[in-house]
Design a protein around this motif. Structure first.
Motif, PDB file in Angstrom:
ATOM      1  N   LEU A   1      -9.213  18.379   2.397  1.00  0.00           N
ATOM      2  CA  LEU A   1      -7.967  18.109   1.696  1.00  0.00           C
ATOM      3  C   LEU A   1      -6.665  17.532   2.371  1.00  0.00           C
ATOM      4  N   THR A   2      -6.972  16.806   3.348  1.00  0.00           N
ATOM      5  CA  THR A   2      -5.905  16.113   4.242  1.00  0.00           C
ATOM      6  C   THR A   2      -6.519  14.823   4.972  1.00  0.00           C
ATOM      7  N   ASN A   3      -5.477  13.768   4.967  1.00  0.00           N
ATOM      8  CA  ASN A   3      -6.097  12.561   5.147  1.00  0.00           C
ATOM      9  C   ASN A   3      -6.591  12.595   6.899  1.00  0.00           C
ATOM     10  N   GLU A   4      -5.713  13.253   7.651  1.00  0.00           N
ATOM     11  CA  GLU A   4      -6.250  13.398   9.003  1.00  0.00           C
ATOM     12  C   GLU A   4      -7.536  14.112   9.376  1.00  0.00           C
ATOM     13  N   GLY A   5      -7.833  15.035   8.254  1.00  0.00           N
ATOM     14  CA  GLY A   5      -8.799  15.702   8.194  1.00  0.00           C
ATOM     15  C   GLY A   5     -10.163  14.944   7.838  1.00  0.00           C
TER      16      GLY A   5
ATOM     17  N   LYS B   1      17.566  -8.441  21.303  1.00  0.00           N
ATOM     18  CA  LYS B   1      18.030  -9.755  21.702  1.00  0.00           C
ATOM     19  C   LYS B   1      16.708 -10.271  22.697  1.00  0.00           C
ATOM     20  N   LYS B   2      15.933  -9.409  23.242  1.00  0.00           N
ATOM     21  CA  LYS B   2      14.786  -9.784  24.207  1.00  0.00           C
ATOM     22  C   LYS B   2      13.473  -9.982  23.304  1.00  0.00           C
ATOM     23  N   GLY B   3      13.636  -9.755  22.102  1.00  0.00           N
ATOM     24  CA  GLY B   3      12.343 -10.037  21.582  1.00  0.00           C
ATOM     25  C   GLY B   3      11.255  -8.988  21.608  1.00  0.00           C
ATOM     26  N   ASN B   4      11.819  -7.926  21.814  1.00  0.00           N
ATOM     27  CA  ASN B   4      10.700  -6.970  22.078  1.00  0.00           C
ATOM     28  C   ASN B   4      10.529  -5.768  21.069  1.00  0.00           C
ATOM     29  N   VAL B   5      10.901  -6.280  19.969  1.00  0.00           N
ATOM     30  CA  VAL B   5      10.797  -5.452  18.560  1.00  0.00           C
ATOM     31  C   VAL B   5       9.361  -5.851  17.945  1.00  0.00           C
ATOM     32  N   HIS B   6       8.426  -4.894  17.649  1.00  0.00           N
ATOM     33  CA  HIS B   6       7.092  -5.022  17.113  1.00  0.00           C
ATOM     34  C   HIS B   6       6.669  -4.283  15.909  1.00  0.00           C
ATOM     35  N   LYS B   7       6.584  -5.203  14.929  1.00  0.00           N
ATOM     36  CA  LYS B   7       6.231  -4.365  13.657  1.00  0.00           C
ATOM     37  C   LYS B   7       4.559  -3.825  13.703  1.00  0.00           C
ATOM     38  N   VAL B   8       4.132  -2.732  13.464  1.00  0.00           N
ATOM     39  CA  VAL B   8       2.864  -2.208  13.542  1.00  0.00           C
ATOM     40  C   VAL B   8       2.781  -1.275  12.180  1.00  0.00           C
ATOM     41  N   ASP B   9       1.370  -1.294  12.149  1.00  0.00           N
ATOM     42  CA  ASP B   9       0.602  -0.814  10.705  1.00  0.00           C
ATOM     43  C   ASP B   9       1.141   0.657  10.526  1.00  0.00           C
ATOM     44  N   ASP B  10       1.678   1.203   9.548  1.00  0.00           N
ATOM     45  CA  ASP B  10       2.209   2.234   9.249  1.00  0.00           C
ATOM     46  C   ASP B  10       0.813   3.346   8.961  1.00  0.00           C
ATOM     47  N   VAL B  11      -0.007   2.691   8.500  1.00  0.00           N
ATOM     48  CA  VAL B  11      -1.287   3.714   8.116  1.00  0.00           C
ATOM     49  C   VAL B  11      -1.714   4.257   9.689  1.00  0.00           C
ATOM     50  N   ILE B  12      -1.824   3.359  10.593  1.00  0.00           N
ATOM     51  CA  ILE B  12      -2.444   3.498  12.010  1.00  0.00           C
ATOM     52  C   ILE B  12      -1.622   4.229  12.674  1.00  0.00           C
ATOM     53  N   TRP B  13      -0.244   3.822  12.747  1.00  0.00           N
ATOM     54  CA  TRP B  13       0.783   4.670  13.620  1.00  0.00           C
ATOM     55  C   TRP B  13       1.474   5.898  13.165  1.00  0.00           C
ATOM     56  N   ASN B  14       0.991   6.051  11.725  1.00  0.00           N
ATOM     57  CA  ASN B  14       1.798   7.507  11.257  1.00  0.00           C
ATOM     58  C   ASN B  14       0.968   8.070  10.298  1.00  0.00           C
ATOM     59  N   THR B  15       0.647   7.370   9.152  1.00  0.00           N
ATOM     60  CA  THR B  15       0.280   7.963   7.846  1.00  0.00           C
ATOM     61  C   THR B  15      -1.251   8.499   7.838  1.00  0.00           C
TER      62      THR B  15
ATOM     63  N   ILE C   1      11.460  -1.345  24.607  1.00  0.00           N
ATOM     64  CA  ILE C   1      10.344  -1.781  23.411  1.00  0.00           C
ATOM     65  C   ILE C   1      10.692  -0.946  22.145  1.00  0.00           C
ATOM     66  N   LEU C   2      10.628  -1.572  20.983  1.00  0.00           N
ATOM     67  CA  LEU C   2      10.963  -0.852  19.757  1.00  0.00           C
ATOM     68  C   LEU C   2       9.526  -1.236  18.848  1.00  0.00           C
ATOM     69  N   PHE C   3       8.964  -0.208  18.414  1.00  0.00           N
ATOM     70  CA  PHE C   3       8.100  -0.227  17.294  1.00  0.00           C
ATOM     71  C   PHE C   3       8.599   0.245  15.953  1.00  0.00           C
ATOM     72  N   TYR C   4       8.247  -0.357  14.884  1.00  0.00           N
ATOM     73  CA  TYR C   4       8.610   0.060  13.417  1.00  0.00           C
ATOM     74  C   TYR C   4       7.429  -0.033  12.779  1.00  0.00           C
ATOM     75  N   PHE C   5       7.739   0.712  11.826  1.00  0.00           N
ATOM     76  CA  PHE C   5       6.546   0.741  10.828  1.00  0.00           C
ATOM     77  C   PHE C   5       7.277   1.063   9.425  1.00  0.00           C
ATOM     78  N   THR C   6       6.352   0.463   8.509  1.00  0.00           N
ATOM     79  CA  THR C   6       6.889   0.575   7.024  1.00  0.00           C
ATOM     80  C   THR C   6       6.014   1.225   5.879  1.00  0.00           C
ATOM     81  N   TYR C   7       6.323   2.299   5.367  1.00  0.00           N
ATOM     82  CA  TYR C   7       5.806   3.023   4.477  1.00  0.00           C
ATOM     83  C   TYR C   7       5.960   2.050   3.184  1.00  0.00           C
ATOM     84  N   GLU C   8       4.888   1.579   2.691  1.00  0.00           N
ATOM     85  CA  GLU C   8       4.991   0.735   1.359  1.00  0.00           C
ATOM     86  C   GLU C   8       3.870   1.143   0.441  1.00  0.00           C
ATOM     87  N   THR C   9       4.322   1.600  -0.887  1.00  0.00           N
ATOM     88  CA  THR C   9       3.312   1.951  -1.911  1.00  0.00           C
ATOM     89  C   THR C   9       2.853   0.879  -2.822  1.00  0.00           C
TER      90      THR C   9
END
Length: 319
Positions: A62-66, A284-298, A251-259
């Protein structure tokens, strides 16, 4: 006389041979097998203790991680809650769940659908399904983990015990730990980089702290975090644009929850284009990375953890 003696000798030998043959036939009869006693074991969990007989074969999760935990241990659930995104499963596990029936979502489980599957074990989570525990436990032995978010490995260990696959579970975690050790050696001084994590979702922006799925993995690797994120809680929620400077890091990682309605992505684009965000040194240094919300969080499970490590290995190899 000699002929008579020989005749009786031959009769005696034939008699003994016949007895021996009868004895052989007697020993060849299979013994009646005693019915095997079904083993049972007791699991301590968030809702008390549960005794499980034999090794469960029809499991509802009954859980996604399970769900990821079961698949990693070679168990295909007969029923599982729908993935938060996907139709109905995340892409990285869809092929393994072709024969699995959807039994609702984490926050709204379909008890009738679960009962119809006649499970011999149900695994859930107190944080999500505490109110219906007794209903579930009346269907089949039910084991609940305490919470979600942070240390997924604690839940994974509980699941392995409930499935009577504790040794397999230990090996999977040992393999994960070995990979962490290998990456720590590869990353070396890069571990001193302060890693910032941000999540965009419809109507809300969050700055993620250490008690999150990806936060735990970063901590396992030994990465530094910006001071405001180096705290043992979940996240700073409902962040306003005035808090953008708190997103600063090496370094910055961001992820977006999109339904699928585009609202999460719209918010992401708005913030990434904001002058305050563009003024961050990391941007400014170009060290911002978009990563997959499913893999990195959900998704939140062991399979996603290893896929996140794949991402990090690729990204940090270019730093």
């Amino acid at each position: 006389m000699k002929k008579l003696f020989s005749f009786f000798s031959i009769l005696a030998l034939l008699f003994l041979a016949a007895c021996g043959g009868a004895e052989e036939k007697t020993t060849e009869k299979p013994e009646t097998e005693k019915p095997k006693e079904e083993t049972s074991y007791t699991i301590e969990h968030a809702m008390g203790s549960t005794t499980i007989k034999g090794t469960p074969e029809r499991v509802v999760i009954l859980t996604n991680e399970g769900t990821e935990a079961l698949l990693a241990m070679g168990v295909t659930p007969v029923g599982a809650v729908k993935s938060f995104t996907g139709d109905p499963w995340y892409d990285h596990i869809a092929s393994q769940l072709k024969d699995t029936q959807v039994v609702g979502v984490e926050s709204e489980v379909n008890v009738e659908a679960i009962a119809a599957l006649k499970p011999d074990l149900i695994i859930g989570n107190k944080m999500r399904q505490e109110k219906i525990y007794d209903q579930l436990n009346s269907i089949a032995p039910t084991v609940f983990a305490e919470t979600l978010r942070g240390d997924w490995k604690t839940n994974f260990t509980l699941y392995s015990q409930a499935l009577n696959k504790e040794e397999e579970g230990k090996q999977i975690l040992a393999d994960y730990d070995a990979r962490i050790a290998d990456l720590k050696e590869k990353f070396g001084d890069k571990l001193n980089m302060k890693v910032s994590m941000v999540r965009f979702m419809a109507g809300e922006v969050r700055i993620y702290h250490k008690d999150t799925f990806s936060g735990v993995i970063l901590n396992d690797l030994g990465f530094a975090r910006p001071e405001s994120q180096n705290v043992d809680d979940f996240a700073e929620r409902n962040v306003t644009k005035e808090r953008i400077p708190a997103m600063e890091g090496d370094i910055l990682f961001y992820f977006t929850y999109e339904t699928g309605d585009g609202k999460g992505s719209e918010l992401e684009k708005e913030w990434i284009a904001d002058p305050l965000f563009k003024n961050l040194e990391v941007a400014k240094k170009g060290n911002v990375h978009k990563v997959d919300d499913v893999i990195w969080n959900t998704a939140g499970g062991v399979l996603a953890a290893n896929l996140m490590l794949d991402d990090m290995e690729e990204i940090f190899s270019k730093q």
